[in-house]
Enzyme design. Sequence first.
Site, short mmCIF file in Angstrom:
data_model
loop_
_atom_site.label_atom_id
_atom_site.label_comp_id
_atom_site.label_asym_id
_atom_site.label_seq_id
_atom_site.Cartn_x
_atom_site.Cartn_y
_atom_site.Cartn_z
N CYS A 74 0.83 -1.21 0.00
CA CYS A 74 0.00 0.00 0.00
C CYS A 74 0.87 1.26 0.00
CB CYS A 74 -0.90 0.03 1.24
SG CYS A 74 -1.92 1.52 1.27
N CYS A 78 -0.04 4.71 6.98
CA CYS A 78 -0.75 4.57 8.26
C CYS A 78 0.18 3.83 9.24
CB CYS A 78 -2.05 3.79 8.07
SG CYS A 78 -3.09 4.51 6.77
N CYS A 81 -0.31 0.13 10.50
CA CYS A 81 -0.65 -0.92 9.52
C CYS A 81 0.57 -1.60 8.92
CB CYS A 81 -1.48 -0.29 8.39
SG CYS A 81 -1.99 -1.53 7.16
N CYS A 118 -17.60 -10.41 4.37
CA CYS A 118 -16.79 -9.19 4.47
C CYS A 118 -15.50 -9.35 3.66
CB CYS A 118 -16.44 -8.90 5.92
SG CYS A 118 -17.86 -8.82 7.00
N CYS A 150 -20.11 -6.94 2.47
CA CYS A 150 -19.46 -5.76 3.05
C CYS A 150 -18.08 -5.63 2.40
CB CYS A 150 -19.31 -5.94 4.57
SG CYS A 150 -18.37 -4.62 5.35
N CYS A 210 -19.95 0.94 8.17
CA CYS A 210 -19.20 0.29 9.25
C CYS A 210 -17.92 1.10 9.43
CB CYS A 210 -18.86 -1.14 8.84
SG CYS A 210 -17.80 -1.97 10.02
N ARG A 284 -18.63 -3.74 17.86
CA ARG A 284 -17.88 -4.98 17.70
C ARG A 284 -16.52 -4.92 18.39
NH1 ARG A 284 -17.32 -5.61 12.04
NH2 ARG A 284 -19.56 -5.73 12.21
S1 SF4 Z 1 -4.73 1.08 6.65
FE1 SF4 Z 1 -3.01 0.02 5.68
S2 SF4 Z 1 -3.87 -0.76 3.76
FE2 SF4 Z 1 -5.26 0.81 4.50
S3 SF4 Z 1 -4.60 2.73 3.54
FE3 SF4 Z 1 -3.55 2.61 5.51
S4 SF4 Z 1 -1.57 1.64 5.05
FE4 SF4 Z 1 -2.94 1.25 3.33
#
Ligand code: SF4
Length: 386
Positions: A74, A78, A81, A118, A150, A210, A284
């Site tokens: 990605c 984040c 992540c 999901c 989902c 969600c 949840r």
């Molecule tokens: S949460 Fe993870 S997969 Fe989703 S946009 Fe952020 S870095 Fe990318």
Amino acid sequence: MSYHPPMTGLDTTLHDLVHNAVDGKPVSRATALAMLGDDMPLLPLAHAAGLVRRHHFGNRVQVHVLNNVQNGACPEDCGYCGQAKTSDAPIQAYKLKSREEILDEAEQAARSGAFRYCMVLSGRGPSDSDIDHMADCIREVKERYGIQTCLSSGLMDADKARRLADAGLDRLNHNLNTSAGHYPSICTTHTYGDRVETLRAAREAGLSLCSGMIVGMGEAKADVVEVAAAARDLRIDSIPVNFLVPIPGNDVVQPSIADATLTPAFCVRVLCMFRFMNPDAEVRVAAGREGHLRSLQALAMEPANSLFVDGYLLTRGDGPLPTLRMLRDAGFDIELEGAEWNEAVRTLVSNGALDTFALDEQVPSDLAVLKEDRLSERKLAKLRIT
Ligand code: SF4
């Protein structure tokens, strides 16, 4: 079914809070913040939150399973992540699964009695071809199996949301993750506002929403309350509450709260606060349940009415047996959701086998109760002969 919560034993504050919440009046930010502090006794608070949850969801607990249809690689950063460009977490990246793979997994989910399927895509947001691919799969899943669908696929505009809704998508997952004020501390490649825009676009397209948070990324208690208030204002239907799982290689690793300690009791308080702030939403317990809630997992199901089993996007979690036993031991009715519930698990849920004496996941052999260093080889040998 109108459920009138038995208010006996509640102090006036909790009595009024339950009354208001049952009438759909969420608590104020000040009261929500107080719920995260030690002045409000934990067990009466959890009991009161349980009364509100039973008013809307009875004694049922929905058990979900997640399906990752695209993983890793990605371009976003984040900090929590393991799929982020900035993460050194040793995860396996794989491209978007084929139509056949996604339909096969949907078939398994449908055959095992799933209510909702999901699907999760890593990445900043789906491209036009991703949307066409997922729309095609969703249309086919609905046509063939008639189960709810989902999708969690990152940032998107109204046009993409509408194309998914037209294909039959029921719900879109897009977590707020933390408060607007704290967002720049966990991500710099997109904003909190971008996430709210995606949720608004999905709502306009008629999709159910969600959206939840990750507790423990260095935010303050007031930030946690802000996310619950934002979920209320955006009328979010389903709120997954994750507790940060430390993934080696990520930027945001050490679970912490700026002005509190992330104890199991604090985690239960967070779930109670989300229940009182969003009385009729599905709350949840998501990632981090096992490691953060530990012996208070059953208590956490008073405010919450659903959870995941068999792990999360990247991290492990308890399998069905210990989780379903925990729910059954606490007297909850189990609703199996999501994919791949084999017949054995269904039978265990239906025939009460979960209720028998058990030491661990495996159906116990009666010798397992004895300490190994207490066993007499001679008597063991005798037992084996007989
Ligand atoms: S949460 Fe993870 S997969 Fe989703 S946009 Fe952020 S870095 Fe990318």
